[in-house]
Structures are given as structure tokens and as C-alpha cells.
Scaffold this motif. Structure first.
Motif, mmCIF file in Angstrom:
data_model
loop_
_atom_site.group_PDB
_atom_site.id
_atom_site.type_symbol
_atom_site.label_atom_id
_atom_site.label_comp_id
_atom_site.label_asym_id
_atom_site.label_seq_id
_atom_site.Cartn_x
_atom_site.Cartn_y
_atom_site.Cartn_z
ATOM 1 N N PRO A 63 2.444 -29.544 -5.804
ATOM 2 C CA PRO A 63 3.364 -29.512 -4.656
ATOM 3 C C PRO A 63 4.475 -28.468 -4.838
ATOM 4 O O PRO A 63 4.849 -27.785 -3.885
ATOM 5 N N GLU A 64 4.960 -28.330 -6.056
ATOM 6 C CA GLU A 64 5.999 -27.328 -6.334
ATOM 7 C C GLU A 64 5.480 -25.920 -6.038
ATOM 8 O O GLU A 64 6.181 -25.105 -5.422
ATOM 9 N N MET A 65 4.253 -25.646 -6.452
ATOM 10 C CA MET A 65 3.665 -24.335 -6.195
ATOM 11 C C MET A 65 3.493 -24.110 -4.692
ATOM 12 O O MET A 65 3.778 -23.020 -4.188
ATOM 13 N N CYS A 66 3.031 -25.117 -3.985
ATOM 14 C CA CYS A 66 2.847 -25.009 -2.528
ATOM 15 C C CYS A 66 4.171 -24.739 -1.830
ATOM 16 O O CYS A 66 4.250 -23.883 -0.938
ATOM 17 N N ASP A 67 5.216 -25.455 -2.228
ATOM 18 C CA ASP A 67 6.537 -25.264 -1.624
ATOM 19 C C ASP A 67 7.044 -23.845 -1.858
ATOM 20 O O ASP A 67 7.559 -23.195 -0.942
ATOM 21 N N ARG A 68 6.893 -23.369 -3.094
ATOM 22 C CA ARG A 68 7.378 -22.022 -3.413
ATOM 23 C C ARG A 68 6.582 -20.971 -2.640
ATOM 24 O O ARG A 68 7.155 -20.017 -2.113
ATOM 25 N N LEU A 69 5.284 -21.160 -2.568
ATOM 26 C CA LEU A 69 4.449 -20.213 -1.846
ATOM 27 C C LEU A 69 4.820 -20.178 -0.364
ATOM 28 O O LEU A 69 4.906 -19.105 0.234
ATOM 29 N N GLN A 70 5.074 -21.345 0.226
ATOM 30 C CA GLN A 70 5.500 -21.393 1.630
ATOM 31 C C GLN A 70 6.805 -20.622 1.836
ATOM 32 O O GLN A 70 6.965 -19.884 2.807
#
Length: 114
Positions: A63-70
Motif C-alpha cells: 500500500p505504501e508503494m501504491c500511495d507513493r506511485l499515485q
């Protein structure tokens, strides 16, 4: 070039010695990696676990990676990325490409076992 003296655990010494004159390059790459080390560890630990084709197909970013990518994608669309953020986004894209290639290479195994 500066000389630095470091104390390292004994078990690390053979690995460092094996690097020889490449150690400064390795240190530079580690310090200038576009993504935090824990992201690389997450991916490498997954791959080192010898995942099944099903696990590879199910592999997802944290989820952290997804948030940063967004966040990076939104900033990219707004054309407000810094050069460091652009390098980070580029690295995420390279990793995504590798994971897609890995998944594509395993789809035949997934369908063959059913």
C-alpha cells in the motif's frame, strides 16, 4: 579520493574484500538509489522466496508503494516533479516492467497446471 575507516561485522569482511576496487561504485549506487532500500528488499525477498507461478501472478506492491506511485503520477501529470521524483517514478516503471515480464513468463505455467 578520501579515505574512510569503518567498523563492520566480521562476517561482512569477505563480501567487502570480494568487491575490491568496486566498493566505491557499490556504495555510490546504494546511496543514490532512486527508491528507499526497503522497497528493493521487499521485491528481492519475494523473488528469493522461490514463489510459485500463482504467487507471482498475485504479487502486488505494498500500500505504501501504491500511495507513493499515485502521488508521483499526479505530480507528473501536473508537471511538478523534481528531477529526483522523476528518477523515482522511472525506477518504479522499470520495476513494474520487470514484474510484468515475470508474470507473462509464468502465465503458460498457470494455465498448463489447470
Amino acid at each position: 579520493m578520501a579515505t574512510i575507516t569503518l567498523e563492520v561485522p566480521d562476517e561482512l569482511v569477505p563480501h567487502l574484500n570480494a568487491l575490491g576496487d568496486r566498493l566505491p561504485t557499490v556504495l555510490q549506487q546504494c546511496l543514490q538509489a532512486p527508491l528507499p532500500n526497503h522497497i528493493y528488499h521487499y521485491i528481492l525477498n519475494f523473488l528469493a522466496s522461490r514463489p510459485t507461478p500463482e504467487e507471482i501472478a498475485d504479487f502486488r506492491p505494498t500500500p505504501e508503494m501504491c500511495d507513493r506511485l499515485q502521488t508521483l503520477l499526479q505530480r507528473s501529470k501536473a508537471e511538478t516533479l523534481t528531477p529526483e521524483e522523476q528518477a523515482e517514478l522511472d525506477e518504479y516503471e522499470r520495476i513494474e516492467h520487470l514484474i510484468v515480464m515475470l508474470k507473462a513468463g509464468n502465465f503458460s505455467h498457470l494455465t498448463a497446471s489447470t
